[in-house]
Design an enzyme around this catalytic site. Structure first.
Site, mmCIF file in Angstrom:
data_model
loop_
_atom_site.group_PDB
_atom_site.id
_atom_site.type_symbol
_atom_site.label_atom_id
_atom_site.label_comp_id
_atom_site.label_asym_id
_atom_site.label_seq_id
_atom_site.Cartn_x
_atom_site.Cartn_y
_atom_site.Cartn_z
ATOM 1 N NE ARG A 158 2.671 -4.749 40.589
ATOM 2 C CZ ARG A 158 2.208 -5.772 41.325
ATOM 3 N NH1 ARG A 158 0.892 -5.941 41.482
ATOM 4 N NH2 ARG A 158 3.026 -6.627 41.877
ATOM 5 C CE LYS A 213 4.797 -5.547 45.073
ATOM 6 N NZ LYS A 213 3.579 -5.654 45.890
ATOM 7 C CD GLU A 260 -3.733 -2.180 48.650
ATOM 8 O OE1 GLU A 260 -3.588 -3.369 48.323
ATOM 9 O OE2 GLU A 260 -2.861 -1.322 48.504
HETATM 10 C C1 PLP Z 1 2.336 -6.249 46.004
HETATM 11 C C2 PLP Z 1 1.123 -5.682 46.631
HETATM 12 C C3 PLP Z 1 -0.149 -6.274 46.490
HETATM 13 C C4 PLP Z 1 -0.358 -7.608 45.809
HETATM 14 O O1 PLP Z 1 -0.051 -7.617 44.455
HETATM 15 P P1 PLP Z 1 0.215 -8.993 43.706
HETATM 16 O O2 PLP Z 1 0.602 -8.569 42.343
HETATM 17 O O3 PLP Z 1 -1.047 -9.757 43.720
HETATM 18 O O4 PLP Z 1 1.300 -9.684 44.455
HETATM 19 C C5 PLP Z 1 -1.234 -5.632 47.051
HETATM 20 N N1 PLP Z 1 -1.100 -4.475 47.733
HETATM 21 C C6 PLP Z 1 0.105 -3.877 47.896
HETATM 22 C C7 PLP Z 1 0.193 -2.618 48.654
HETATM 23 C C8 PLP Z 1 1.247 -4.469 47.352
HETATM 24 O O5 PLP Z 1 2.427 -3.881 47.533
#
Ligand code: PLP
Length: 339
Positions: free
Chosen positions: A80, A183, A219
Site C-alpha cells: 500500500r 494513505k 468512509e
Molecule cells: C489507515 C486507514 C484506514 C484503515 O486501514 P487499515 O489498513 O485497516 O489500518 C481506513 N481509512 C483511512 C482513511 C485510513 O487512513
C-alpha cells in the site's frame, strides 16, 4: 529502566530506543540505518513540507501467550505504501526493505512490546517523504523512509463498545478521482475541521458520503465501513476510500464463517436496514457503531440501544484478534513471527 503502565496506555507517542531510516538519492535506496534520535535534519524547502509529498502506514506487533511477537500482514502495508508513492510521485520503497525495517525495529525495541495480558500492542509507524529542495511544484529527487514504533494501549478501555457517528454534508474527505485511496497526510489535514466539529457535537467521528452525489456511503472517519444484514457482510465500493487491510481480513473471516460478502455501492438510506454496523481499521480492529445521526436531515439510524455491539461484530472482532495474538492458528499466512 522505566516501568510502563501497559493497561493505561493511550494512543499517544511514547519514546522507544531506536528507529530505522533509509534514504533515496541519485536514483537508489541506501542501506537501512539504525537511529536513536527522535529528530531529523531537514531542508526548509523539502517537498514534504510545501507540496505534501508524504505517505504513511500503520500496523501492529502483538505479544502472544507463548511470548512470541507477531507482526500482522506487513506485506500488505508495504504494498500500500508503494501505491501511495505512485499517487504522489515519490520513490518506491521495495517490499523487502519495508519488511526488514519493521522486523528490525521490533527486535531492537522488544522491551516496548506490551505483555499479552494487557491487551496493548506495539504500533508500527512507517512513513516516506520528499526531502529534496524545490520551489516549483515538482517531485523531489531525494526521499527519506523512517519507521518508528510506540506502544499503544487497548483501544476499548471499558470493554468492546459502540459509539455514535454523524453525517454532515458540509464536509468532504476526498474527491472521487482524488487522493482518498492513498494513505497520505493531506487527507488527514483535510479531515481535522470536520472531525473537531463532530467531537464538539459529541460524536466519535464523521460519517462521510460520496462527495459527488452525497448518495452513497464512503468512509467512517479514518476507517472503512461495514454493515451486517441477512447473514451478509456489506462494505462500500468507492474510488475515494482507503483500502483497509483490516476490512480485507474481515471479509475473508466473514466468508469462512459462512456469511456472504458484498462490496458494492451502498445508498445511505440502506443504513436503516442493517442489523449491525461498524468502522474497521488497525487502531480498533472494529469500532462498532451505536447510531449514525444525519445532521442535515435530522434522521437517526440506530444499531444499538444499550451500547453493546452486535453478535457478528463481536465474533469477527474476537476472531481477528485471536489470529493477531496467536491464540488461533494463522491459516492465511497473515502473521510474521519476530525471532
Ligand atoms: C489507515 C486507514 C484506514 C484503515 O486501514 P487499515 O489498513 O485497516 O489500518 C481506513 N481509512 C483511512 C482513511 C485510513 O487512513
Amino acid at each position: 529502566m522505566e516501568t510502563i503502565d501497559w493497561k493505561n496506555l493511550g494512543f499517544g507517542y511514547l519514546k522507544t530506543d531506536y528507529n530505522i531510516r533509509c534514504t533515496y538519492k541519485d536514483g537508489e535506496w541506501g542501506e537501512l540505518e539504525v537511529s536513536n534520535s527522535e529528530y531529523l535534519n531537514l531542508h526548509m524547502a523539502a517537498t514534504c513540507l510545501h507540496y505534501g509529498q508524504e505517505s504513511f502506514e500503520g500496523l501492529k506487533a502483538f505479544r502472544g501467550k507463548d511470548d512470541k511477537i507477531r507482526i500482522f500482514r506487513m506485506d500488505e502495508n508495504a504494498m500500500r505504501m508503494q501505491d501511495s508513492s505512485l499517487g504522489t510521485m515519490m520513490a518506491i520503497l521495495p517490499i523487502e526493505k519495508f519488511e526488514e525495517a519493521a522486523i528490525k525495529a521490533v527486535q531492537l525495541n522488544k522491551r516496548f512490546v506490551p505483555p499479552y495480558e494487557s491487551g496493548a500492542a506495539l504500533y508500527i509507524r512507517p512513513f516516506l517523504f520528499g526531502t529534496g529542495a524545490q520551489v516549483g511544484v515538482k517531485p523531489s529527487n531525494e526521499y527519506m523512509f523512517i519507521l518508528f514504533v510506540t506502544p499503544v494501549g487497548p483501544y476499548f478501555k471499558g470493554g468492546f463498545q459502540t459509539t455514535p457517528f454523524v453525517i454532515m454534508r458540509e464536509f468532504d474527505r476526498s474527491a472521487p478521482l482524488g487522493m482518498g485511496k492513498y494513505k497520505v497526510g493531506g487527507n488527514y489535514a483535510a479531515s481535522l475541521v470536520a472531525g473537531a466539529k463532530a467531537h464538539e457535537l459529541g460524536y466519535s467521528n464523521v460519517f462521510y458520503l460520496d462527495s459527488q452525489e452525497k448518495k452513497y456511503i464512503d468512509e467512517c472517519g479514518a476507517a472503512n465501513f461495514f454493515g451486517i444484514k441477512n447473514n451478509t457482510y456489506i462494505t462500500p465500493k468507492s474510488s475515494s476510500i482507503l483500502p483497509s487491510i483490516t476490512n480485507k481480513s474481515l471479509m475473508v473471516l466473514a466468508e469462512e464463517m459462512g456469511m456472504n460478502v458484498e462490496r458494492r455501492q451502498i445508498p445511505v438510506e440502506e443504513l436503516a436496514t442493517f442489523e449491525e454496523a461498524g468502522a474497521c481499521g488497525t487502531a480498533a480492529v472494529i469500532s462498532p457503531i451505536e447510531r449514525i445521526d444525519d445532521y442535515d436531515l435530522k434522521i437517526s439510524y440506530i444499531f444499538s440501544f444499550d451500547g453493546k455491539p452486535g453478535p457478528i461484530s463481536e465474533k469477527l472482532y474476537k476472531k481477528l484478534q485471536a489470529i493477531q495474538y496467536g491464540d488461533e492458528p494463522d491459516t492465511h499466512g497473515w502473521v510474521t513471527v519476530v525471532e
